[in-house]
Scaffold this active site. Structure first.
Site, PDB file in Angstrom:
ATOM      1  CG  ASP A  23       3.288   1.583   9.605  1.00 49.01           C
ATOM      2  OD1 ASP A  23       2.930   2.190  10.608  1.00 49.01           O
ATOM      3  OD2 ASP A  23       3.103   1.533   8.450  1.00 49.01           O
ATOM      4  NE  ARG A  75       1.090  10.417  10.660  1.00 45.06           N
ATOM      5  CZ  ARG A  75       0.606   9.381   9.888  1.00 45.06           C
ATOM      6  NH1 ARG A  75      -0.655   8.635  10.166  1.00 45.06           N
ATOM      7  NH2 ARG A  75       1.234   8.701   8.920  1.00 45.06           N
ATOM      8  CE  LYS A  96      -1.722   1.542   3.943  1.00 50.81           C
ATOM      9  NZ  LYS A  96      -1.646   2.769   4.214  1.00 50.81           N
ATOM     10  CG  ASN A  97       2.423   2.684   3.653  1.00 53.26           C
ATOM     11  OD1 ASN A  97       1.264   2.901   3.281  1.00 53.26           O
ATOM     12  ND2 ASN A  97       2.780   2.470   4.675  1.00 53.26           N
ATOM     13  CB  CYS A 118      -4.496  11.121  12.432  1.00 52.29           C
ATOM     14  SG  CYS A 118      -2.746  10.351  12.661  1.00 52.29           S
ATOM     15  NE  ARG A 169      -6.697   4.270   6.081  1.00 48.30           N
ATOM     16  CZ  ARG A 169      -5.725   4.489   7.047  1.00 48.30           C
ATOM     17  NH1 ARG A 169      -5.768   4.775   8.350  1.00 48.30           N
ATOM     18  NH2 ARG A 169      -4.534   5.216   6.650  1.00 48.30           N
TER      19      ARG A 169
HETATM   20  C1  UD1 Z   1       4.621   6.644   6.496  1.00 51.39           C
HETATM   21  C2  UD1 Z   1       3.770   5.591   6.390  1.00 51.39           C
HETATM   22  C3  UD1 Z   1       3.050   5.098   7.763  1.00 51.39           C
HETATM   23  C4  UD1 Z   1       4.338   4.775   8.645  1.00 51.39           C
HETATM   24  C5  UD1 Z   1       5.416   5.943   8.763  1.00 51.39           C
HETATM   25  C6  UD1 Z   1       6.617   5.670   9.261  1.00 51.39           C
HETATM   26  C7  UD1 Z   1       2.563   5.770   4.231  1.00 51.39           C
HETATM   27  C8  UD1 Z   1       1.391   6.413   3.471  1.00 51.39           C
HETATM   28  N1  UD1 Z   1       2.449   5.843   5.552  1.00 51.39           N
HETATM   29  O1  UD1 Z   1       3.891   7.702   6.912  1.00 51.39           O
HETATM   30  O2  UD1 Z   1       2.368   3.773   7.581  1.00 51.39           O
HETATM   31  O3  UD1 Z   1       3.926   4.579  10.010  1.00 51.39           O
HETATM   32  O4  UD1 Z   1       5.494   6.131   7.275  1.00 51.39           O
HETATM   33  O5  UD1 Z   1       7.210   4.426   9.008  1.00 51.39           O
HETATM   34  O6  UD1 Z   1       3.616   5.660   3.693  1.00 51.39           O
HETATM   35  N2  UD1 Z   1       7.073  14.394  10.751  1.00 51.39           N
HETATM   36  C9  UD1 Z   1       7.313  15.410  11.015  1.00 51.39           C
HETATM   37  N3  UD1 Z   1       6.978  16.481   9.912  1.00 51.39           N
HETATM   38  C10 UD1 Z   1       7.090  16.162   8.645  1.00 51.39           C
HETATM   39  C11 UD1 Z   1       6.689  14.765   8.423  1.00 51.39           C
HETATM   40  C12 UD1 Z   1       6.815  13.953   9.357  1.00 51.39           C
HETATM   41  O7  UD1 Z   1       7.385  15.975  11.884  1.00 51.39           O
HETATM   42  O8  UD1 Z   1       6.487  16.921   7.853  1.00 51.39           O
HETATM   43  C13 UD1 Z   1       7.439  13.187  11.800  1.00 51.39           C
HETATM   44  C14 UD1 Z   1       6.121  12.714  11.962  1.00 51.39           C
HETATM   45  O9  UD1 Z   1       5.029  13.214  12.776  1.00 51.39           O
HETATM   46  C15 UD1 Z   1       6.662  11.145  12.654  1.00 51.39           C
HETATM   47  C16 UD1 Z   1       7.988  11.059  11.928  1.00 51.39           C
HETATM   48  O10 UD1 Z   1       8.263  12.335  11.205  1.00 51.39           O
HETATM   49  O11 UD1 Z   1       6.964  11.442  13.845  1.00 51.39           O
HETATM   50  C17 UD1 Z   1       7.968  10.041  10.527  1.00 51.39           C
HETATM   51  O12 UD1 Z   1       6.815  10.261   9.977  1.00 51.39           O
HETATM   52  P1  UD1 Z   1       6.891   9.867   8.527  1.00 51.39           P
HETATM   53  O13 UD1 Z   1       7.828   9.149   7.849  1.00 51.39           O
HETATM   54  O14 UD1 Z   1       6.671  11.180   7.617  1.00 51.39           O
HETATM   55  O15 UD1 Z   1       5.632   9.091   8.166  1.00 51.39           O
HETATM   56  P2  UD1 Z   1       4.416   9.211   6.953  1.00 51.39           P
HETATM   57  O16 UD1 Z   1       5.248   9.362   5.944  1.00 51.39           O
HETATM   58  O17 UD1 Z   1       3.144   9.986   7.373  1.00 51.39           O
END
Ligand code: UD1
Length: 422
Positions: free
Chosen positions: A306, A123, A22-23, A118, A398
């Site tokens: 995850d 996030r 999915k990701n 969320c 999902r």
């Molecule tokens: C993706 C995955 C999710 C997984 C996560 C971590 C998808 C659709 N989702 O989510 O299933 O749990 O990676 O492996 O691929 N952060 C910030 N600022 C930002 C972006 C992120 O502070 O602009 C923080 C987040 O709050 C979190 C950390 O960075 O603490 C990692 O998040 P991130 O790797 O970005 O997760 P997602 O891409 O949202």
């Protein structure tokens, strides 16, 4: 709202084929917007999140045909319009923010609803936005929408303040059509990011350093549509291994890349499970001597956040103490209250969970609070005594393709009750 009824206590046995990731599929579907013409994607899982991202790209001017029987998706893209991506879509799936990179690259403007917090934490998306600013965009937030504008994206060096899967993917999608070179530092090395990068390279992008902390992108004028197959889902793979482990069964997962979930395999081995396998399959068997373990969730190749909730359900059943340290998301223990309702003994202190294992879990009515928390409850129910009723199963819809059918094929007693209690 549908409900699961699960009668626990059956050992799962047999083999199961793991679906596409999915990701990886989500950003790759969005990246198809970068080229005019028809992109063909194979091994696309038929999931609620995929249907949502398809609605998102449709509202930007793309059309698609999804053959869900063969998991083949054709996406047709001509000119692209920057249409507002409405809050209703973004709030159900944060990955909608991925359209910003391609929209900025192709239209020079992107208006996307700002995702809120969320269930698993705040996030923020600040790293995505600072990355677009580093490439020359101006960003404003108006009435809950992010508005990004740029004449032409310009390559630059950008250091991500934190490793982020989403930001690495989004900024990479913008930089492939920028003028000049972009150097991204502190990049996510997750297989999903590498798969997106390989897809972009096949389209004609110039990208070096995928799977490392530094990705170097040299912008090109145009990309072409291609045919591509999505990698297998490492989180689904890990979930099914844990389903084998928690029921002390003997199961084989097929169509996987074991290296992608090596951290999970290592933890299960440390606990005493016997793991074997080939290039694209892994088999798990129980052993007489099982023991607790300790994990710390980390960016890839560390233990994935995850799989934290799923493995916690298993830890509840393993004799001895297990410890989890969640370092990625600040509120990712929402399954703990529900597991406790099923007889688990778990203490939480900050981001540390201490699980006193070896308990016989018991059936109880429980609620899913998010996708992976939901998987954890399904796993716990498979091992619990009695019939567990799990509500809000739209969360696992999902992210797990044909979840109950796959579990049934391994011998689980799981039924979906349509229109159950909310
Ligand atoms: C993706 C995955 C999710 C997984 C996560 C971590 C998808 C659709 N989702 O989510 O299933 O749990 O990676 O492996 O691929 N952060 C910030 N600022 C930002 C972006 C992120 O502070 O602009 C923080 C987040 O709050 C979190 C950390 O960075 O603490 C990692 O998040 P991130 O790797 O970005 O997760 P997602 O891409 O949202």
């Amino acid at each position: 709202m549908d409900t699961y009824l699960i009668k626990g206590g059956k050992k799962l046995n047999g083999s199961v084929t793991i679906s596409g990731a999915k990701n990886a599929a989500l950003p790759i579907i969005v990246a198809s917007l970068l080229a005019e013409g028809t992109t063909v994607l194979h091994n696309v899982p038929n999931l609620k999140d995929i249907q949502t991202i398809l609605k998102v790209i449709e509202c930007l001017g793309a059309s698609y045909e999804f053959n869900t029987e063969h998991n083949t998706l054709k996406i047709h893209v001509n000119s692209l319009k920057n249409a507002e991506v409405p809050y209703d879509l973004v709030k159900t799936m944060r990955a909608s923010i991925y359209v910003m990179g391609p929209l900025l690259a192709r239209c020079g403007e992107a208006d996307v609803s700002l995702p809120g917090g969320c269930a698993i934490g705040e996030r923020p998306v600040d790293i995505h936005l600072s990355g677009f600013e580093a490439l020359g965009s101006t960003i404003t937030i108006e009435h809950g929408y992010i508005k990004a504008r740029v004449q032409k994206l310009q390559g630059n060096r950008f250091i991500m303040r934190k490793v982020s899967v989403g930001a690495t993917a989004n900024i990479m999608m913008a930089a492939v059509l920028a003028d000049g070179q972009t150097i991204l530092e502190n990049c996510a090395m997750e297989p999903d990011v590498v798969d997106l990068g390989n897809f972009l390279i096949k389209m004609g992008a110039k990208i070096q350093g995928l799977g490392t902390e530094r990705i170097i992108i040299t912008g090109v004028k145009k990309l072409k549509p291609v045919t591509y197959s999505i990698i297998p889902d490492r989180i689904e793979a890990g979930t099914f291994l844990i389903a084998g482990a928690i029921t002390r069964g003997n199961i084989t997962i097929n169509n996987v890349i074991p290296e992608h979930f090596q951290a999970c395999i290592n933890t299960l081995s440390e606990m005493g499970f016997v793991i074997s396998g080939g290039d694209s399959s892994v088999t798990i068997e129980p052993s007489k001597k099982l023991q607790g373990s300790m994990i710390r969730t980390l960016p890839y190749p560390g233990f994935p956040t995850d799989l934290q909730a799923p493995i916690m359900a298993l830890m509840c059943t393993i004799p001895g103490i297990s410890v989890i340290i969640e370092t990625i998301f600040e509120n990712r223990y929402t399954h703990v209250g529900e597991l406790r309702r099923m007889g688990a003994d778990i203490e939480i202190e900050g981001n540390v969970a201490v699980v006193k294992g070896g308990k016989q879990l018991q059936a109880a009515p429980v609620l899913m609070s998010d996708l992976r928390a939901g998987a954890s409850l399904v796993l716990a129910a498979l091992a619990a005594k009695g019939q567990t009723e799990i509500r809000r199963i739209y969360h696992t819809d999902r992210g797990y393709e044909n979840f109950e059918q796959k579990l049934q094929s391994l011998g689980a007693d799981i039924q979906r009750v349509k229109g159950g209690k909310p």
